[in-house]
Enzyme design. Sequence first.
Site, PDB file in Angstrom:
ATOM      1  N   ASP A 405       0.863  -1.168   0.000  1.00 38.23           N
ATOM      2  CA  ASP A 405       0.000   0.000   0.000  1.00 38.23           C
ATOM      3  C   ASP A 405       0.899   1.217   0.000  1.00 38.23           C
ATOM      4  OD1 ASP A 405      -2.803  -0.972   0.156  1.00 38.23           O
ATOM      5  OD2 ASP A 405      -1.995  -2.036   1.877  1.00 38.23           O
ATOM      6  N   THR A 406       0.593   2.148  -0.881  1.00 34.22           N
ATOM      7  CA  THR A 406       1.536   3.176  -1.287  1.00 34.22           C
ATOM      8  C   THR A 406       0.760   4.435  -1.622  1.00 34.22           C
ATOM      9  OG1 THR A 406       2.964   1.448  -2.197  1.00 34.22           O
ATOM     10  CG2 THR A 406       3.335   3.663  -3.026  1.00 34.22           C
ATOM     11  N   THR A 407       1.448   5.574  -1.745  1.00 37.11           N
ATOM     12  CA  THR A 407       0.821   6.737  -2.362  1.00 37.11           C
ATOM     13  C   THR A 407       1.686   7.201  -3.511  1.00 37.11           C
ATOM     14  OG1 THR A 407      -0.410   8.759  -1.860  1.00 37.11           O
ATOM     15  CG2 THR A 407       1.868   8.650  -1.057  1.00 37.11           C
ATOM     16  N   SER A 424       5.971   5.106   0.347  1.00 31.66           N
ATOM     17  CA  SER A 424       5.254   3.955   0.881  1.00 31.66           C
ATOM     18  C   SER A 424       5.811   3.492   2.215  1.00 31.66           C
ATOM     19  CB  SER A 424       5.337   2.792  -0.119  1.00 31.66           C
ATOM     20  OG  SER A 424       4.758   1.613   0.393  1.00 31.66           O
ATOM     21  N   MET A 487      -0.116   2.850  -7.700  1.00 34.40           N
ATOM     22  CA  MET A 487       0.248   2.212  -6.442  1.00 34.40           C
ATOM     23  C   MET A 487       0.023   0.701  -6.492  1.00 34.40           C
ATOM     24  SD  MET A 487      -2.143   4.906  -4.453  1.00 34.40           S
ATOM     25  CE  MET A 487      -2.258   6.566  -5.091  1.00 34.40           C
TER      26      MET A 487
END
Length: 602
Positions: A405-407, A424, A487
């Site tokens: 899970d990332t931006t 992230s 992402m």
Amino acid sequence: MQDMMKRFLAFTAAAALSFTPAAAQQTATKSGVQKPALEIGGGGRPVGEAWARSPVYAANGMVATAHPLASQIAIDILKKGGTAVDAAIAANAALGLMEPTGNGIGGDLFAIIWDPKTQKLYGLNASGKSPMGTSYEEFIKQLDGRETIPPFGPLPVTVPGTVDGWFEMHERFGRLSMADILAPTIDYANEGHPIAPVIGYYFGRNLKRFEENLDMIGEFENARATYFADGPPKEGKIFKNPDLANTLTKIAEGGRDVFYKGEIARTMDAYFKRIGGNLRYEDFAAHSSKWVEPGCVTYRKGYELCELPPNSQGFAALQMANILKNIDLAQYPRGSAEVLHYITEAKRLAFEDVARFYADPDMSPAPLDWLLSDAYGKERFALIDPAKASPEFGPGEPKLEGEGDTTYLTVADKDGMMVSLIQSNYRGMGSGLVADGLGFMFQDRGELFSLDPNHPNVYAPGKRPFQTIIPAFMKKDGKPYMSFGLMGGGMQPQGHVQVMINMVDYGMNLQEAGDAARLNHDGGRQPTNDLAGTGADLLGTLNVEPGISDETVERLKAMGHKVKRVDNGVMFGGYQAIVRDPETGVYHGATEMRKDGQALGY
């Protein structure tokens, strides 16, 4: 909107062979004949695909992030005279507060920056290393019989690189003071902001996972007090993080050294000593980012895809492009079984090399020139059977995927600077660990080391682990064209390639290219396996969104693929993008429905 999509698909004969939006469910009888949905949804669009919004157009600056408030902060920074880098740092800081389910200053950062002054692309690797004082042998003992590195608790924690990444970018390309850049997020952290819908959903997922793994995490009281004092924050609830406000204030006043060599570093050191972790003050003090050379490959029609080298997986997207340029995908309809088959097989081939070669180049250099050569792309393409899925591929022989899970965010300014930035904590919110009074969670990126002592990505002290997070950039006829990203772990390189194909081969606009339904192939050898790939599902599973037609799914199954429909967009990423018109200089901005984001310009 979803009901409108259903109605549109039911009345569009071409939909059976096209990429349609992920939210567009199809109705079917047992015979497979498409029937109109009974629900009546919204109205139709006068231009473009009925399932996509318009891109955003602006002449002076553009921002696309996963949260509307972060986008507004970045636009305000641009209007104050800040550069695209200033605005990107401001947005990233805001997202660490507003979207802590995917990123924060406890994680790592990668960026690609187009500088109009030098007419060059710059790459930044702001990823951290494993503890210098923990040997491989000691690390194996700490696993206490585990055959894999745990996803939570202190063992997978590596040095957070984000703050140093901010200051590296700012020193070279910034204009406003760091105090001005961080001020909006400090205010929101003290005063509060309402939780966005998708982020609220992810908060619930993360708390559930943490509570299922409390024994592995160990110390969870700090994280619960920071994020979950009243359970997972819900959509619309006002969320505050005064500890983070205090930390960011110290960074704004004391610079990078307060984080890596000063008061914050001492607090982190004391925390890891208290909970039995391996990181120490010396690890933080020794940290530094690296400026790296982006790699680019020509796809077709003058378009070049550019990515960052290992220890990131960016070059996997370049390998996919190098394979796929050997077939004219436009001869097939969008979303057809043929197109999805070629994309999937190219991904499988590229990821075999990821699993074998991608690691910290300071310790295990990869044969990058060979991997990105046209000759090798042709050699790998020749392994694809056009009629069926190959049961197994192996890595190439010259003469490394995971959940995440990332931006992702992108910013462009009036001078033509474009920033493609990804950040992230890795698995969800990260390790589950929050140091005393600091207000951010540590990443668990060290889970991505291999334990095979012969593997290039094997755990070692003071080493960067394999990284899934990758920003992307495209050139057109040698000029800057598009900063974009997406992402989600191993979805990222295959998502980059799908967006590129949608635009280059099928003429989709920036918004349509991101909203269109995607595939996500999961499986094959991983950089965390041993060299033999023991236990790996070598064929893997081809996950598709609901907008992929039933006909295409059945044909893919007949070709030997294991196909699974996935009804929500969680595993298919979250896309943001900016295009700069090479003739007018006008920016086009887009963000997508799988996140809460917004593209804004002025």
